[in-house]
Enzyme design. Sequence first.
Site, PDB file in Angstrom:
ATOM      1  N   LEU A  99       0.872  -1.169   0.000  1.00 20.43           N
ATOM      2  CA  LEU A  99       0.000   0.000   0.000  1.00 20.43           C
ATOM      3  C   LEU A  99       0.910   1.220   0.000  1.00 20.43           C
ATOM      4  O   LEU A  99       1.957   1.219   0.665  1.00 20.43           O
ATOM      5  CB  LEU A  99      -0.894   0.021   1.248  1.00 20.43           C
ATOM      6  CG  LEU A  99      -2.031  -1.010   1.324  1.00 20.43           C
ATOM      7  CD1 LEU A  99      -2.752  -0.894   2.664  1.00 20.43           C
ATOM      8  CD2 LEU A  99      -3.011  -0.836   0.177  1.00 20.43           C
ATOM      9  N   ASP A 100       0.519   2.255  -0.720  1.00 19.42           N
ATOM     10  CA  ASP A 100       1.335   3.465  -0.786  1.00 19.42           C
ATOM     11  C   ASP A 100       1.530   4.062   0.602  1.00 19.42           C
ATOM     12  O   ASP A 100       0.754   3.821   1.525  1.00 19.42           O
ATOM     13  CB  ASP A 100       0.679   4.506  -1.697  1.00 19.42           C
ATOM     14  CG  ASP A 100       0.700   4.095  -3.155  1.00 19.42           C
ATOM     15  OD1 ASP A 100       1.487   3.192  -3.504  1.00 19.42           O
ATOM     16  OD2 ASP A 100      -0.080   4.682  -3.933  1.00 19.42           O
ATOM     17  N   TYR A 101       2.546   4.896   0.720  1.00 22.83           N
ATOM     18  CA  TYR A 101       2.899   5.579   1.976  1.00 22.83           C
ATOM     19  C   TYR A 101       1.703   6.300   2.582  1.00 22.83           C
ATOM     20  O   TYR A 101       1.472   6.238   3.793  1.00 22.83           O
ATOM     21  CB  TYR A 101       4.035   6.571   1.679  1.00 22.83           C
ATOM     22  CG  TYR A 101       4.525   7.370   2.856  1.00 22.83           C
ATOM     23  CD1 TYR A 101       5.327   6.797   3.841  1.00 22.83           C
ATOM     24  CD2 TYR A 101       4.213   8.734   2.968  1.00 22.83           C
ATOM     25  CE1 TYR A 101       5.791   7.543   4.920  1.00 22.83           C
ATOM     26  CE2 TYR A 101       4.680   9.485   4.042  1.00 22.83           C
ATOM     27  CZ  TYR A 101       5.466   8.876   5.012  1.00 22.83           C
ATOM     28  OH  TYR A 101       5.926   9.605   6.080  1.00 22.83           O
ATOM     29  N   THR A 103      -1.527   5.718   1.768  1.00 20.02           N
ATOM     30  CA  THR A 103      -2.747   4.913   1.690  1.00 20.02           C
ATOM     31  C   THR A 103      -2.902   4.094   2.962  1.00 20.02           C
ATOM     32  O   THR A 103      -1.942   3.522   3.468  1.00 20.02           O
ATOM     33  CB  THR A 103      -2.706   3.979   0.467  1.00 20.02           C
ATOM     34  OG1 THR A 103      -2.628   4.757  -0.730  1.00 20.02           O
ATOM     35  CG2 THR A 103      -3.957   3.107   0.399  1.00 20.02           C
ATOM     36  N   HIS A 186       0.039   1.947  -7.696  1.00 16.63           N
ATOM     37  CA  HIS A 186      -0.748   3.188  -7.790  1.00 16.63           C
ATOM     38  C   HIS A 186      -1.978   3.019  -8.687  1.00 16.63           C
ATOM     39  O   HIS A 186      -2.459   3.987  -9.282  1.00 16.63           O
ATOM     40  CB  HIS A 186       0.110   4.339  -8.327  1.00 16.63           C
ATOM     41  CG  HIS A 186       1.466   4.445  -7.701  1.00 16.63           C
ATOM     42  ND1 HIS A 186       1.654   4.628  -6.352  1.00 16.63           N
ATOM     43  CD2 HIS A 186       2.716   4.365  -8.247  1.00 16.63           C
ATOM     44  CE1 HIS A 186       2.961   4.670  -6.083  1.00 16.63           C
ATOM     45  NE2 HIS A 186       3.613   4.503  -7.207  1.00 16.63           N
TER      46      HIS A 186
END
Length: 238
Positions: A99-101, A103, A186
Amino acid sequence: MERLQKVISEAGIASRRGAEKLIQEGKVLVNGSPAIIGQKVSGNDEILVDGKKVKKEDKVYYLLNKPRGVICSLKDKEGRRIVTDLIDTKTKIYPVGRLDYDTTGAIILTNDGELTNILEHPRNEIPRTYLVKCLHFFSKDDKKKLEKGVIIDGQKCTGYYIKLKKYDKKSDKSYVNITLKEGHNHEVKNMFNEIGHPVDKLSRESFADLSINNMKSGEYRLLTIKEVKRLYSLKKVD
């Protein structure tokens, strides 16, 4: 006799793909000799990875509600918090996917390389459901575009079970649920950008139908045996 990649992954060192990479890089020795991909080993063989003996560990499975500002990695050069810092265990575990930073939401952490491979392989179409807070009103036409699929970096990305939960007229922001069956980098943000709805906030509400409902940010729990068996059942027959 078992394949070396499986033994390494089951020891919690890396996924099977990661084990193959370690073997290719010459970091794995079997009885003092460089290993080869596909090699089979027994319990009597000595296996070293980066000079350390491989020991089998009991498998553990955690579901974490990842907070914002945490990295889905085993280390970070900038010294930021990583997901494994949030789990109180001495067992070496790693996140399934990323998961993104910025998110938040559901992510599984385990030392089971075989299950990791099942959950990460695109063929198995593991469902991931997100709550997207995006700019502007999300219309029926926008929904149809995502259901039809948009092209991102040459790949078709398709949304399933898309629903507008709420539109805040004052802030001109929509809240949309969307389920995906693949896990490109993403992906959600790129899909919504493509149709003119930049993402303001993003949270993954469930992964493989494991929900973080009623779990606080940063909270985690062990999966039940029943849940683990169900995750294994998601593997599609070749």
